[in-house]
Design a protein around this motif. Structure first.
Motif, mmCIF file in Angstrom:
data_model
loop_
_atom_site.group_PDB
_atom_site.id
_atom_site.type_symbol
_atom_site.label_atom_id
_atom_site.label_comp_id
_atom_site.label_asym_id
_atom_site.label_seq_id
_atom_site.Cartn_x
_atom_site.Cartn_y
_atom_site.Cartn_z
ATOM 1 N N VAL A 1 47.864 -88.431 -74.061
ATOM 2 C CA VAL A 1 47.889 -88.251 -75.518
ATOM 3 C C VAL A 1 46.485 -87.938 -76.022
ATOM 4 N N LYS A 2 45.467 -88.626 -75.496
ATOM 5 C CA LYS A 2 44.091 -88.365 -75.906
ATOM 6 C C LYS A 2 43.699 -86.931 -75.584
ATOM 7 N N GLU A 3 44.057 -86.471 -74.385
ATOM 8 C CA GLU A 3 43.721 -85.100 -73.995
ATOM 9 C C GLU A 3 44.423 -84.093 -74.877
ATOM 10 N N SER A 4 45.675 -84.362 -75.239
ATOM 11 C CA SER A 4 46.409 -83.398 -76.054
ATOM 12 C C SER A 4 45.868 -83.352 -77.485
ATOM 13 N N THR A 5 45.279 -84.435 -77.975
ATOM 14 C CA THR A 5 44.716 -84.425 -79.326
ATOM 15 C C THR A 5 43.351 -83.747 -79.363
#
Length: 143
Positions: free
Chosen positions: A137-141
């Motif tokens: 999720v962090k990478e996608s944000t």
């Protein structure tokens, strides 16, 4: 031949239909907590009954275990007495004891291995999976 003419159909008015909106809200605010208390009392009664049955069941299982323990002791004594027909009683008792100790040792090793697999009592796979999900999720944000 006379025809029956239906008379006026009696109407049953619902007393709730005559109430105003504020009166209905007042009824709801009075009845909802009462209903919640009744549901809680029902749940308490049900849990008490289930706990009673669980206690009786646990006692029955405990009693069965105790009787099985006594039965096992009698079987061990029978094994010693059976072997005592072919050899001295002390030798028969020694052989049965040795077999029991070997069985106990194997069971202890199995139990130790299972216990080591159970520790630490943290769901490591779920934790790792959650960490992976958080990273994803962090990478996608950041994209």
């Amino acid at each position: 031949m006379t025809s029956a003419v239906p008379g006026p159909v009696p109407t049953h008015q619902n007393p709730q239909q005559d109430k105003s909106a504020p009166e209905l809200v007042q009824d709801i605010t009075r009845l909802v907590p009462q209903l919640a208390r009744q549901e809680i009392e029902l749940a308490k009664a049900e849990l008490t009954e289930k706990a009673k049955h669980a206690g009786i069941g646990a006692g029955a299982f405990g009693g069965a275990g105790l009787v099985a323990l006594f039965g096992t002791g009698v079987l061990i004594a029978a094994a010693v007495l059976g072997l005592a027909e072919a050899m001295p009683a002390w030798a028969a008792a020694l052989i049965v004891a040795a077999v029991l100790l070997v069985v106990a040792g194997v069971m202890a090793l199995i139990g130790r291995k299972q216990f080591q697999q159970a520790t630490p009592p943290v769901p490591t796979q779920a934790v790792d999976s959650t960490k992976h999900d958080v990273e994803a999720v962090k990478e996608s944000t950041h994209r």
